[in-house]
Design an enzyme around this catalytic site. Structure first.
Site, mmCIF file in Angstrom:
data_model
loop_
_atom_site.group_PDB
_atom_site.id
_atom_site.type_symbol
_atom_site.label_atom_id
_atom_site.label_comp_id
_atom_site.label_asym_id
_atom_site.label_seq_id
_atom_site.Cartn_x
_atom_site.Cartn_y
_atom_site.Cartn_z
ATOM 1 N N CYS A 1 -24.776 35.363 -15.044
ATOM 2 C CA CYS A 1 -24.233 33.905 -16.922
ATOM 3 C C CYS A 1 -23.678 34.766 -17.298
ATOM 4 O O CYS A 1 -23.464 36.099 -17.338
ATOM 5 C CB CYS A 1 -26.090 34.684 -17.145
ATOM 6 S SG CYS A 1 -26.129 33.781 -18.776
ATOM 7 N N HIS B 1 -42.369 23.481 -7.554
ATOM 8 C CA HIS B 1 -41.256 24.974 -6.931
ATOM 9 C C HIS B 1 -39.473 24.407 -7.449
ATOM 10 O O HIS B 1 -38.599 24.716 -6.931
ATOM 11 C CB HIS B 1 -41.509 24.150 -5.178
ATOM 12 C CG HIS B 1 -42.679 24.755 -5.004
ATOM 13 N ND1 HIS B 1 -43.151 24.594 -3.699
ATOM 14 C CD2 HIS B 1 -43.420 25.941 -5.563
ATOM 15 C CE1 HIS B 1 -43.944 24.977 -3.349
ATOM 16 N NE2 HIS B 1 -44.510 25.661 -4.701
ATOM 17 N N CYS C 1 -25.413 36.242 -20.733
ATOM 18 C CA CYS C 1 -26.426 37.342 -20.872
ATOM 19 C C CYS C 1 -25.880 38.324 -19.241
ATOM 20 O O CYS C 1 -26.966 39.375 -19.384
ATOM 21 C CB CYS C 1 -27.896 37.201 -20.953
ATOM 22 S SG CYS C 1 -28.947 36.624 -19.225
ATOM 23 N N GLN D 1 -43.810 19.206 -4.789
ATOM 24 C CA GLN D 1 -43.259 20.722 -4.625
ATOM 25 C C GLN D 1 -42.393 19.843 -3.816
ATOM 26 O O GLN D 1 -41.134 21.341 -4.048
ATOM 27 C CB GLN D 1 -43.849 21.335 -2.943
ATOM 28 C CG GLN D 1 -45.502 21.243 -3.382
ATOM 29 C CD GLN D 1 -46.201 21.567 -2.056
ATOM 30 O OE1 GLN D 1 -46.120 22.573 -1.384
ATOM 31 N NE2 GLN D 1 -46.565 20.439 -0.953
ATOM 32 N N ASP E 1 -46.465 7.976 10.463
ATOM 33 C CA ASP E 1 -45.256 8.479 9.836
ATOM 34 C C ASP E 1 -45.155 7.543 8.306
ATOM 35 O O ASP E 1 -45.820 6.741 7.826
ATOM 36 C CB ASP E 1 -43.634 7.433 10.444
ATOM 37 C CG ASP E 1 -42.330 7.414 9.408
ATOM 38 O OD1 ASP E 1 -42.144 8.263 9.401
ATOM 39 O OD2 ASP E 1 -41.952 6.206 8.628
#
Ligand code: OAD
Ligand code: ZN
EC number: 2.3.1.286
Length: 246
Positions: free
Chosen positions: A152, A119, A155, A99, A235
């Site tokens: 951009c 992600h 575009c 992620q 940990d």
């Protein structure tokens, strides 16, 4: 101890799939999201719809990103990343599902095609219209010059970090590959994630339901500890340090 048991499970496994969250990178100086001092204790998330609709939201989003640049640029792989890279080189791990957006699995030695980024990635930018990639330096330069987040050049749609925001579509190919990996492994290790953000948080259960053993390594309880075969509430650097090889 849990770490000893993990060693046995790793030795017995044929195919290990690690699934990582922000907790694996905290020892590298990158804050997680939900711990004290985490990103979402400091900021309200800017949802994708807001980013698309508002120049102000885009400016704020980029200001936050630039404020983090020194932290991301200085970060080097930690013991967790290096332990996974050792098991990858040994042929035990086909790919890592993450992620995280910090590029540290690649930096630790995983080939880019073996890092499934659910992600996205914050080390470069992308146009949300045509998908064209941009270096962050280009965005920074334009931002400083115009005093506003750029669009951009091809575009004219907004340029965003190549990450997935809340409200944004999940990347289809990555979801597909993560599904296949979760179904094909015999050991699935969730590392440093609170396991509260869906659909990503569905993969540990998917692996478990397909017969894999499930290990969760996290210093705080997670949402899915009750379905795990082994929970190491410790940990990550300490727990995975013994598996850092050459
Ligand atoms: P979280 O911040 O929700 O969870 C990180 C977990 O790691 C916490 O439970 C910490 O206790 C634990 N942790 C931190 N450092 C650790 C260490 N050194 N050793 C052991 N445990 C440690 O982060 P994620 O679960 O990755 O997505 O968050 C999931 C998603 O929420 C992120 O990908 C991001 C965020 O919103 C989007 O923005 C779409
Ligand atoms: Zn474009």
């Amino acid at each position: 101890s849990g770490v000893e048991q993990l060693g046995d499970m790793i030795a017995e496994a044929k195919t290990i799939v690690p699934f990582t969250g922000a907790g694996i990178s905290t020892e590298c100086g990158i804050p997680d999201f939900r711990s004290p001092g985490g990103i979402w204790t400091r900021y309200r998330p800017i949802e994708f719809g807001e980013f698309v609709a508002s120049q102000e939201a885009r400016d704020e989003s980029w200001r936050r990103r630039f404020a983090m640049e020194e932290v991301f640029a200085a970060a080097r792989p930690g013991r967790g990343h290096r332990a996974l890279a050792s098991l990858y080189r040994a042929g035990k791990i086909p790919a890592v599902i993450t992620q995280n957006i910090d590029n540290l699995h690649q930096a630790s030695g995983f080939a880019a095609e073996h890092v499934i980024e659910l992600h996205g990635n914050t080390t470069y930018a992308k146009c949300i219209g045509c998908g064209q990639s941009y270096p962050l330096d280009w965005v920074k330069q334009r931002f400083d010059q115009d005093g506003a987040a750029p669009n951009c050049t091809t575009c004219d749609e907004p340029v965003k970090t190549a990450t997935i925001s809340f409200g944004q579509m999940m990347p289809e190919d990555e979801m597909q590959r993560a599904t296949l990996l979760s179904q094909a492994c015999d050991l699935f290790i969730a590392i440093g994630s609170s396991l509260v953000v869906w659909p990503a948080a569905g993969f540990p259960m998917m692996a478990k339901n397909n017969g894999a053993r499930l290990v969760i390594i996290n210093r705080e309880p997670t949402d899915q500890d009750d379905i795990a075969d082994l929970v190491i509430r410790h940990d990550i650097g300490e727990a995975l340090g013994p598996f850092v090889g050459n």
